[in-house]
Design a protein around this motif. Structure first.
Motif, PDB file in Angstrom:
ATOM      1  N   THR A 234      95.449  31.714 -22.981  1.00  0.00           N
ATOM      2  CA  THR A 234      94.717  30.414 -22.702  1.00  0.00           C
ATOM      3  C   THR A 234      95.258  29.755 -24.056  1.00  0.00           C
ATOM      4  O   THR A 234      95.336  30.231 -24.890  1.00  0.00           O
TER       5      THR A 234
ATOM      6  N   ALA B  52     100.808  13.691 -27.741  1.00  0.00           N
ATOM      7  CA  ALA B  52      99.475  14.206 -26.822  1.00  0.00           C
ATOM      8  C   ALA B  52     100.251  14.794 -25.626  1.00  0.00           C
ATOM      9  O   ALA B  52     100.122  16.483 -25.342  1.00  0.00           O
TER      10      ALA B  52
ATOM     11  N   LEU C  46     101.556  18.721 -25.164  1.00  0.00           N
ATOM     12  CA  LEU C  46     101.026  19.380 -23.773  1.00  0.00           C
ATOM     13  C   LEU C  46     101.894  19.579 -22.722  1.00  0.00           C
ATOM     14  O   LEU C  46     102.648  20.976 -21.911  1.00  0.00           O
TER      15      LEU C  46
ATOM     16  N   ALA D 287      93.438  19.418 -16.443  1.00  0.00           N
ATOM     17  CA  ALA D 287      92.802  18.770 -17.926  1.00  0.00           C
ATOM     18  C   ALA D 287      91.890  20.473 -18.231  1.00  0.00           C
ATOM     19  O   ALA D 287      91.422  20.072 -19.246  1.00  0.00           O
ATOM     20  N   LEU D 288      91.767  21.384 -17.506  1.00  0.00           N
ATOM     21  CA  LEU D 288      91.007  22.639 -18.196  1.00  0.00           C
ATOM     22  C   LEU D 288      92.127  23.372 -19.197  1.00  0.00           C
ATOM     23  O   LEU D 288      91.405  24.238 -20.283  1.00  0.00           O
ATOM     24  N   ASP D 289      93.527  23.019 -18.464  1.00  0.00           N
ATOM     25  CA  ASP D 289      94.073  23.919 -19.511  1.00  0.00           C
ATOM     26  C   ASP D 289      94.437  23.114 -21.574  1.00  0.00           C
ATOM     27  O   ASP D 289      95.165  23.563 -21.524  1.00  0.00           O
ATOM     28  N   ALA D 290      94.452  21.974 -21.107  1.00  0.00           N
ATOM     29  CA  ALA D 290      94.645  21.486 -22.094  1.00  0.00           C
ATOM     30  C   ALA D 290      94.077  21.520 -23.165  1.00  0.00           C
ATOM     31  O   ALA D 290      92.846  21.750 -23.730  1.00  0.00           O
ATOM     32  N   PRO D 291      94.334  22.254 -24.330  1.00  0.00           N
ATOM     33  CA  PRO D 291      93.880  22.311 -25.787  1.00  0.00           C
ATOM     34  C   PRO D 291      93.647  21.488 -26.127  1.00  0.00           C
ATOM     35  O   PRO D 291      93.480  20.678 -26.358  1.00  0.00           O
ATOM     36  N   ASP D 292      92.537  21.653 -27.698  1.00  0.00           N
ATOM     37  CA  ASP D 292      92.210  20.710 -28.384  1.00  0.00           C
ATOM     38  C   ASP D 292      93.192  21.050 -29.085  1.00  0.00           C
ATOM     39  O   ASP D 292      93.889  21.429 -29.803  1.00  0.00           O
ATOM     40  N   LEU D 293      93.373  19.196 -29.231  1.00  0.00           N
ATOM     41  CA  LEU D 293      94.565  19.347 -30.007  1.00  0.00           C
ATOM     42  C   LEU D 293      94.006  17.803 -31.102  1.00  0.00           C
ATOM     43  O   LEU D 293      93.587  16.938 -30.944  1.00  0.00           O
TER      44      LEU D 293
END
Lengths: 762, 450
Positions: free
Chosen positions: A630, A654, A658, A690-696
């Protein structure tokens, strides 16, 4: 030219924002064309063999369709690219599953499918080479004398490197492997060809490089320049995937259009696109490095191996960039890089954002972590001790005369993510922190830009708006916004007075392809030259109108001035004289840098005009039961000279980051025993949601470069280089397992753990 | 067939075969090309539109099910030609790059904001998880949705739909629209070849992949009230076969009584698929990787099969007979699934294995249920999916655990046994290891406090 406007560095709305957000933008499949036919491709089902013929079932009414085979080609059977080995349609040899054997056009899709099903190819199968190992062994030779598509040797002489190794306290060796990656532009490949009455052809499509397509059509169809026009439709993402493949599709569509006398559309379904379009080259990179006990590097040998697929396509160029980035952002006193791209009976691999660098940067970044691990120092510290500084020499011989951003981005990223204090402390929570430092050369390699000799024009159009005539394409990255910003800055114009429409080869000069992070840095600089030329020509007109002698009106700091001449801005002049100036055109041409040199034969010199720099810190959580990852938080800091449009620049970082994390983590793409991709649907080829993208967190640092317009450097590819190694490093921090292969799927991490490749105290 | 529906508030009348994709109707027949095709199998969201206000993938909606309904597309967002506030937020936050995902992404955001005017970041992520973007890294899109919400973005209710009216024209290919269960059963009696269609999320991609024209007779199940409802009857939860995963996931009753079923529902595809895919469809399509069957197995559910002859209840264990085969006779319809209320103290767990957190085709689904009675495990039920042609219970493991005292040794043994019992054809070692680990995780919850 002195910067005159205040447009550079501002964040205006994208030029194409409204048409896209309203659904009005016309992508190739959206075009409404009367009398349109549909084109399709008959493909090989065997990876290697000899095409003995294609029979037509008599049950089908062949008068309803047109069929094109290799024997129908009007010109040489080659897709013009780096070499001429890639046939338009297989004539004899078949070299991968999916290779086009014949083309069909039909008035509707049902008839097309029926016709394709009624063509029966007869292929005599031969032994195939499917893996790098088989290609290297050379028991079966499928390309040239030895399966080698391209090879380079770079750096210092062997003796000098050996001597430097003798001064090392320690030798560290490692082998690093990367897999395929699919671009997964959201819009699949597509092209429409219209026959012209003069025997020529007009092609509109989803593409990055109009002149690549133009030249490929010219060669294939044997047509004069002016009988071909290539137009770019709104393009839904490229990432390199629409650099070379559109030439294949354009030739196919054009052949069918000429054969049928009708407009023909070829838009690939996702499955066909995934199976047969190009991918990122898989790689195996071996490092052998001499290090001092304090962690400084003294010597390195790197061997790079890329899987090129069945034909040359872009492989030599991709390999070259990979080799030149093989030692990453580090100073190595003596280094030697050997690199080869080998042929296999798989679909040809091609250009993909990063263009060879993501593979070799993954290897060198992991290797730096290995060195840190073996010496017992932190990954951050080993990078600090070796990163490139001003005056350092790269393996290609280039001296970094400008201040490199390496230290800046590394320190900033680690500070933002608190790497120094948190690394090594998260394992008990099942999490880890990984770091990467990376580099990317802007523009074409070596003397590429000199060979392209790019041109840009600017023309005063109706209503006093300035049109930028450049072959650079908007594919989402923002070219249609940032080129006008550069032009507006150069001319001191408000942004709404200058625009860059989608290019067509019968309208715009060849500014070179939209690749290699060159649009802002290289094309933007040519554009500034074109603007200067336009301003000078406007000054001449002003002199003529005022009856002043030549040279009395000058353009300086955004103002036309001269003795007895009231000072005027460019905008003021346009407002007052727009009708008389309409059609006036300024021209720009690539200007070489006298202090930069490249020797193609020696493969040595100033490999790139300038470099951009990046650092990533990735925080990952590892599921102890599923072995899956994750992405928690990611910090990306880049140094790109000057950000023309900071918001768009952040978007590039960004998105690229990703995409890089997908490459390193979940984007698993493998072939079966026939050289077919196993993951050939969106339900099996997984990219981050969108659920896999980290806080960036993205931060842009600026050290203005003298090599680009207003200090700007390349950006587009840089962010793809660092995500995968930082992710692998984070997994190592979380688990103790040293990862040398990507993607890090759950299955792979499980296998690593099972095989006991752990430093966990037992 | 000829039918009418509303597109952006305007009634349109369209002619075409029943299974023609709404996507093609919008793009080709109506010239509404703002809706894009990115994959044709519901895995990217580029074709997302709103159907009666709910987000759906138009590549997964057959034309015949649109009759008398209201469709909203990107073209309806700004009919006056000036951006609506959500579109403006997308433009201002840099949420638009290549633009190909944008129409679908905007529709998904609109659907979210209509239901939830001030969503949190996590809710935005979930709402957009079925819409892939390759350019932006999603961050600017999240900001755009947050920005629109903060500015008080208001979404009007879906425009009204025209009356339901259908004319079947083509002889060979026929669609039935029963309004009641008896009517539907009569159709099945007369036409055993008629294929009942609920959410169509498996049917349409299968047809697209195979390039097949599809069945000659289809029957729409979405108009049957008898297939609706989530209610408790005498200690048994009755789930209408026509309920979507979206409604199961939202149901407080489901969430409270059977958390594993709630989690399962929320793990299906993305929002647009959850809005269409039904429990009954998932059960009857009988895919080896279907998400709900292992849950129903572990919860001792029963399928209610109804025909003109009568009603029978089939235990979950007997519902799936072979790969993509069920116990249903051609004249029968699955009307409901019944789940007995669990014994007090029962714990459940739903685990799914996949490479990402949404749009996952499961590589291993494991569902566990058990309770503790007088210090011993009772009512142990463990079911798996995706590792064999048919989902099944691990009965040996259940027997081993039944009545045993929770302690480390038993957990260790159970892990080993679970690994032995899992025999997937591919990635065997990995999936066995994960299966064992997850069984261990479930059982360990009784040993070490979580």
């Amino acid at each position: 030219m002195t910067p005159t406007g205040n447009v550079l560095g501002s964040t205006p709305r994208r030029a194409d924002a409204w048409e896209k957000v309203s659904g009005r933008a016309e992508y190739v499949d959206d075009l409404s064309i009367p009398g349109l036919w549909f084109g399709g491709t008959l493909r090989s089902a065997v990876p290697r063999g000899r095409l003995r013929g294609i029979s037509r079932r008599e049950s089908f009414d062949w008068s309803r369709v047109v069929v094109v085979t290799a024997s129908d080609l009007p010109g040489p059977n080659e897709v013009a690219m780096v070499r001429s080995d890639h046939p338009i349609l297989a004539a004899d040899a078949v070299n991968f599953v999916g290779q086009p054997l014949a083309l069909v056009a039909a008035p509707d899709r049902q008839t097309l499918a029926a016709a394709l099903g009624a063509l029966v190819p007869d292929v005599e199968e031969a032994p195939a080479v499917l893996t790098l190992e088989e290609a290297q062994e050379g028991r079966t030779v499928i390309w040239g004398a030895d399966n080698v598509l391209a090879a380079y040797v770079l750096g210092d002489e062997e003796d000098a490197v050996a001597e430097a190794f003798s001064r090392a306290d320690r030798i560290v060796e490692g082998t690093y492997t990367t897999g395929y990656q699919e671009h997964l532009y959201l819009e699949p490949q597509g092209m429409v060809a219209l026959p012209r009455e003069d025997g020529g052809v007009e092609v509109t499509g989803s593409l990055q490089c109009p002149y690549y397509v133009h030249r490929a059509l010219q060669r294939a169809l044997g047509l004069e320049d002016h009988r071909i026009a290539v137009r770019q439709a709104v393009t839904g993402g490229g990432f390199g995937g629409k650099e070379d493949y559109p030439s294949v599709l354009a030739i196919h569509a054009a052949l069918l259009a000429r054969a049928s006398g009708r407009p023909v559309k070829m838009v690939l379904g996702r499955n066909e696109d995934l199976r047969f379009s190009t991918k990122r080259h898989p790689s195996v990179v071996r490092h052998r490095t001499g290090v001092r006990s304090d962690g400084t590097l003294c010597a390195a040998e790197v061997d790079v191996l890329f899987d090129g697929g069945a034909y040359t396509t872009m492989s030599p160029v991709v390999l070259s960039r990979g080799a030149l980035h093989a030692l990453g952002a580090y100073r190595v006193p003596r280094a030697r890089v050997t690199a080869r791209a080998l042929a296999t009976n798989t679909p040809p691999n091609g250009a993909f954002r990063g263009f060879g660098a993501p593979q070799t940067i993954f290897a060198v970044e992991r290797h730096m972590d290995l060195i840190a691990r073996e010496l017992g120092i932190s990954p951050l510290e080993v990078r600090r001790r070796n990163l490139l500084r001003r005056g350092d020499r790269l393996p290609c011989g280039q001296i970094l005369t400008e201040e490199p951003g390496a230290s800046l981005v590394l320190e900033r990223a680690q500070a933002l993510a608190k790497y120094e204090t948190r690394h090594g402390t998260l394992r008990k929570e099942g999490r880890g922190l990984g770091l990467s430092l990376f580099i990317h050369g802007g523009g074409f390699t070596g003397s590429g830009e000199e060979k392209i000799d790019g041109r840009v024009a600017v023309e005063i159009g109706a209503g006093g708006r300035v049109e930028i005539l450049a072959s650079s394409t908007e594919m989402g990255q923002g070219a249609a916004t940032v080129l006008p910003q550069i032009g507006a800055q150069a001319l001191g114009l408000p942004l709404d007075r200058i625009f860059h429409p989608a290019p067509a080869t019968d309208r715009v000069p060849d500014s070179g392809p939209t690749v290699a992070s060159r649009t802002v840095m290289v094309v933007g600089r040519i554009l500034v030259g074109a603007c200067e030329d336009l301003a000078a020509k406007v000054a001449r007109r002003l002199e003529e109108a005022a009856g002043l002698p030549e040279g009395s009106v000058t353009w300086r700091e955004g103002t036309f001035r001269g003795p007895g001449f009231p000072e005027k801005s460019f905008e003021g002049v346009l407002d007052q004289w727009k009708d008389r100036l309409q059609g006036l055109r300024g021209e720009g041409r690539y200007a070489p840098f006298p202090d930069l040199h490249w020797d193609d034969d020696a493969y040595r010199g100033d490999a790139y005009k300038d470099y951009s720099w990046g650092a990533n810190v990735v925080e990952v959580a590892v599921d102890p039961d599923r072995h899956t990852l994750t992405l928690c938080a990611v910090t990306a800091v880049v140094e790109i000279g000057r950000a023309v449009h900071p918001l768009l620049a952040e978007g590039q970082v960004a998105g690229g980051t990703l995409q890089a994390l997908g490459y390193g983590g979940m984007e698993d793409l493998r072939i079966d025993d026939r050289g077919r991709y196993l993951q050939d649907r969106l339900s099996t080829y997984s990219i981050p949601t969108a659920l896999d993208a980290p806080d960036l967190v993205v931060e842009i640092a600026e050290i203005p470069s003298p090599r680009g317009p207003f200090g700007a450097k390349g950006l587009g590819e840089l962010p793809i280089n660092g995500g995968a190694p930082a992710l692998a490093s984070a997994v190592e921090d979380a688990t103790g397992v040293f990862i040398s292969t990507i993607p890090i799927t759950g299955e792979r991490l499980f296998a690593h753990r099972r095989d006991g490749l752990s430093d966990e105290p037992s | 067939m000829i039918l009418s529906f509303a597109v952006n508030g305007k009634t349109v009348t369209v002619e075409g075969p029943p299974l023609r994709r709404l996507l093609d109707v919008l793009r080709e027949d109506l010239g509404l090309t703002g809706t894009k095709e990115g994959c044709g199998e519901g895995e990217c969201g580029a074709c997302a539109v709103l159907l009666d206000g709910h987000l759906v993938n138009s590549c997964l909606v057959p034309l015949f099910q649109v009759a008398g309904r209201s469709v909203e597309t990107i073209e309806g967002m700004a009919p006056q030609g000036s951006p609506d506030a959500l579109q403006r937020a997308f433009m201002d936050e840099g949420a638009v790059q290549c633009g190909f995902c944008t129409p679908g992404m905007v529709m998904a955001s609109r659907a979210l904001l209509r239901e939830n005017p001030s969503p949190r970041r996590k809710e935005i992520r979930t709402a957009l998880a079925g819409n892939l973007c390759r350019c932006t890294g999603y961050e600017p899109i999240f900001r755009a949705v947050e920005g629109a919400a903060a500015a008080g973005y208001e979404v009007a209710p879906p425009p009204p739909a025209p009356e339901f009216r259908v004319t079947c024209t083509e002889e060979g290919r026929i669609a039935f629209f029963p309004e009641s269960l008896p009517e539907a059963l009569e159709i099945l009696r007369q036409h055993p070849d008629a294929v009942p269609v609920a959410g169509a999320t498996d049917l349409l991609p299968d047809l697209t992949r195979g390039g097949l024209p599809g069945p000659h007779r289809v029957m729409d199940l979405t108009r049957l009230e008898e297939l609706r409802g989530i209610r408790e009857e005498d200690g048994v939860l009755v789930l209408g076969a026509g309920e979507t995963f979206a409604s199961l996931g939202r149901s407080p009753l489901v969430r409270r009584l059977f958390p594993s079923l709630g989690e399962c529902a929320a793990s299906v595809g993305g929002v647009a698929v959850q809005n269409r895919a039904t429990l009954g469809g998932n059960v009857m399509n009988a895919s080896a990787a279907a998400d709900s069957p292992p849950v129903l197995l572990a919860l001792d559910a029963r399928g209610v099969l109804v025909s003109g002859e009568g009603t029978r209840e089939v235990p979950a264990k007997e519902l799936w007979t072979a790969y993509r085969r069920t116990a249903r006779r051609p004249d029968e319809l699955l009307t409901a699934v019944k789940i007995p209320r669990p014994a007090p103290g029962t714990r459940e767990a739903f685990f799914k294995l996949g490479p990402r957190r949404a749009l996952v085709i499961s590589r291993l689904t494991l569902v566990c249920a058990a309770r503790l009675e007088e210090g011993r495990w009772r009512g142990v039920r463990i079911a798996v999916g995706s590792v064999a042609p048919v989902p099944h219970r691990l009965e040996e493991l259940e027997t081993f655990l039944e009545g045993r005292v929770p302690e480390e040794g038993a957990v260790r043994e159970a892990r080993r046994l679970a690994e032995d019992l899992l025999r997937p054809r591919t990635s065997r070692e990995y999936r066995r290891d994960v299966g064992g680990n997850l069984v261990g995780r479930f059982l360990s919850s009784w040993i070490s406090p979580r």
